[in-house]
Scaffold this motif. Structure first.
Motif, short mmCIF file in Angstrom:
data_model
loop_
_atom_site.label_atom_id
_atom_site.label_comp_id
_atom_site.label_asym_id
_atom_site.label_seq_id
_atom_site.Cartn_x
_atom_site.Cartn_y
_atom_site.Cartn_z
N PRO A 10 64.59 93.41 -23.25
CA PRO A 10 65.04 92.50 -24.31
C PRO A 10 64.12 91.28 -24.41
CG PRO A 10 66.85 93.09 -22.84
CD PRO A 10 65.60 93.57 -22.19
N THR A 11 63.99 90.74 -25.61
CA THR A 11 63.26 89.50 -25.83
C THR A 11 64.24 88.34 -25.72
OG1 THR A 11 61.68 90.58 -27.31
CG2 THR A 11 61.85 88.18 -27.46
N LEU A 12 63.88 87.34 -24.94
CA LEU A 12 64.77 86.22 -24.67
C LEU A 12 64.37 85.00 -25.51
CD1 LEU A 12 64.92 86.52 -20.78
CD2 LEU A 12 66.62 87.32 -22.42
N PRO A 13 65.33 84.20 -25.91
CA PRO A 13 65.02 82.99 -26.67
C PRO A 13 64.53 81.87 -25.75
CG PRO A 13 67.38 83.13 -26.31
CD PRO A 13 66.78 84.40 -25.75
N GLY A 14 63.95 80.83 -26.35
CA GLY A 14 63.57 79.66 -25.59
C GLY A 14 62.22 79.79 -24.92
N ALA A 15 61.86 78.76 -24.16
CA ALA A 15 60.54 78.67 -23.53
C ALA A 15 60.57 79.23 -22.12
CB ALA A 15 60.07 77.22 -23.52
N ALA A 16 59.60 80.07 -21.81
CA ALA A 16 59.47 80.62 -20.47
C ALA A 16 58.88 79.59 -19.52
CB ALA A 16 58.61 81.88 -20.51
N ARG A 17 58.90 79.88 -18.23
CA ARG A 17 58.34 79.00 -17.19
C ARG A 17 57.07 79.62 -16.60
NH1 ARG A 17 61.81 74.93 -15.28
NH2 ARG A 17 63.49 74.64 -16.79
#
Length: 408
Positions: A10-17
């Motif tokens: 799945p593609t997740l919302p928001g900014a990755a770390r």
């Protein structure tokens, strides 16, 4: 060689770390800094027996590395080898009366099946040594021509001086290197070697053993040079991560890095050398030589949920040696059932907060224990007081799937 099918992520919302990992060579947790394409090499199996939980734990650790990079928007070029010609494989085939090629094919097929069940992301290049003999022999010939290798009877050895930096990856002293070399497939006591730590590059033809024609004479590759060449020819130098179990820290990763650096004149082979801990049973490392193995395929054959196996192996830091105790799997099965119940609810507590917490924890050297605990806390709250966020169950489910690889 055929790899295995990739699971959907799945593609997740928001900014990755940005992912930070412990680097054995520096002794510190440092940021990984891949370019648009992250380059990963993980040493693969010698296919003379089925996948045990120690293998699985190692490959799950590097599966998480890939998932974190993918979440951050990187393409990932992942290469894994298969040591489908080596002494342990030939010895097992002789002991069981099997054809060594059929044994290798059968066990590699079973490994692919286990990795598929555990939802590990497949390598882009899955490369056997047998199919790589020509390119490995060419590299051995180059090292000979450059004066960084020498002949001893019908064999060829690399000089430890060839790279100019031997020892930086493992950071072991000479006595520890000699001890580990003797324990882990080296031959430090062989007469005629220039240095006891010089590694075998090419094993000349022996009666009753398979061999291939080559520019350096008939024979077959040594252990360490196979990974140097397979990685170099597909990923190049200064790859982002070279990974494997902690038993590969020396001699395998030290020598494979040294061979690559000797071949290219560049340094370092990898930006990070990352090593997973061992899985133990009854107080001892799980290994074929001890005969204390728990096989993934046996658990799956007993109708154990693959996601419970995955959760059980992730419930411990990847660098830590840990025990496969009698309660580990039942605890994971209970956790999985709780997660499934909570994630089937109509609503729950804030899902975005869970996603950000899991991202932050995994970015800090793959803190899976903390990440699992964050989802545990959310599930307990969802099944207790509930929550107003109608999108939370789906988002937490996708978080567990995309970042931990646990499909609910």
């Amino acid at each position: 060689m055929q790899s295995w099918a990739a699971p959907d992520i799945p593609t997740l919302p928001g900014a990755a770390r940005q992912l930070r990992l412990y680097d054995t060579a520096s002794g510190h947790v440092r940021p990984t800094e891949p370019g648009a394409t992250a380059r990963l090499y993980v040493c693969g199996i010698t296919p003379y027996d089925a996948t045990h939980l120690g293998h699985a734990a190692t490959y799950l650790a590097f599966d998480l590395v890939q998932r974190m990079w993918l979440d951050a928007g990187h393409d990932v070029h992942y290469v894994q080898n298969v040591t489908d010609i080596d002494d342990p494989l030939l010895e097992r085939a002789a002991a069981t009366g099997a054809d060594w090629t059929e044994l290798a094919e059968s066990e590699t097929r079973l490994f692919r099946s286990d990795m598929t069940a555990l939802r590990t992301l497949p390598p882009r290049d899955y490369v056997g040594v047998v199919e790589s003999v020509d390119e490995i022999a060419e590299a051995v010939a180059k090292l000979l021509a450059d004066g960084k290798a020498y002949r001893l009877d019908q064999d060829v050895y690399a000089t430890v001086e060839g790279s100019g930096r031997f020892g930086y990856e493992s950071r072991y002293d000479q006595s520890e290197m000699l001890r580990l070399s003797a324990e882990r497939g080296g031959d430090p006591d062989r007469a005629g070697k220039k240095n006891p730590l010089d590694a075998l590059l090419w094993r000349g033809r022996r009666d009753g053993e398979p061999s291939w024609p080559s520019p350096v004479g008939p024979g077959r590759p040594g252990w360490h040079i196979e990974c140097s060449v397979i990685a170099l020819n597909r990923l190049g130098m200064r790859i982002d991560v070279q990974g494997g179990g902690c038993d590969l820290r020396f001699p395998h990763h030290e020598h494979s890095a040294a061979h690559a650096e000797a071949l290219t004149g560049q340094w370092p082979f990898a930006q990070h050398y990352v090593h997973a801990g061992m899985i133990g049973l009854d107080g001892e490392k799980m290994s074929k030589s001890r005969g204390n193995l728990v096989f993934v395929s046996k658990l799956l054959g007993a109708s154990v949920d693959a996601m419970a196996i995955r959760l059980a192996l992730l419930d411990g830091h990847y660098r830590a040696d840990r025990e496969w105790t009698g309660g580990r799997l039942p605890a994971a099965e209970r956790r999985l059932a709780t997660w499934r119940q909570a994630m089937s609810a109509a609503s729950g507590p804030d899902g975005r907060a869970v996603l950000e917490t899991v991202r932050q924890l995994l970015a800090d050297d793959l803190d899976t224990v903390g990440a699992i605990g964050a989802i545990d806390a959310w599930a307990a709250a969802a099944l207790g007081a509930g929550g107003e966020d109608r999108g939370a169950p789906a988002l937490v489910r996708d978080t567990a799937d995309a970042l931990l690889g646990v499909r609910i």
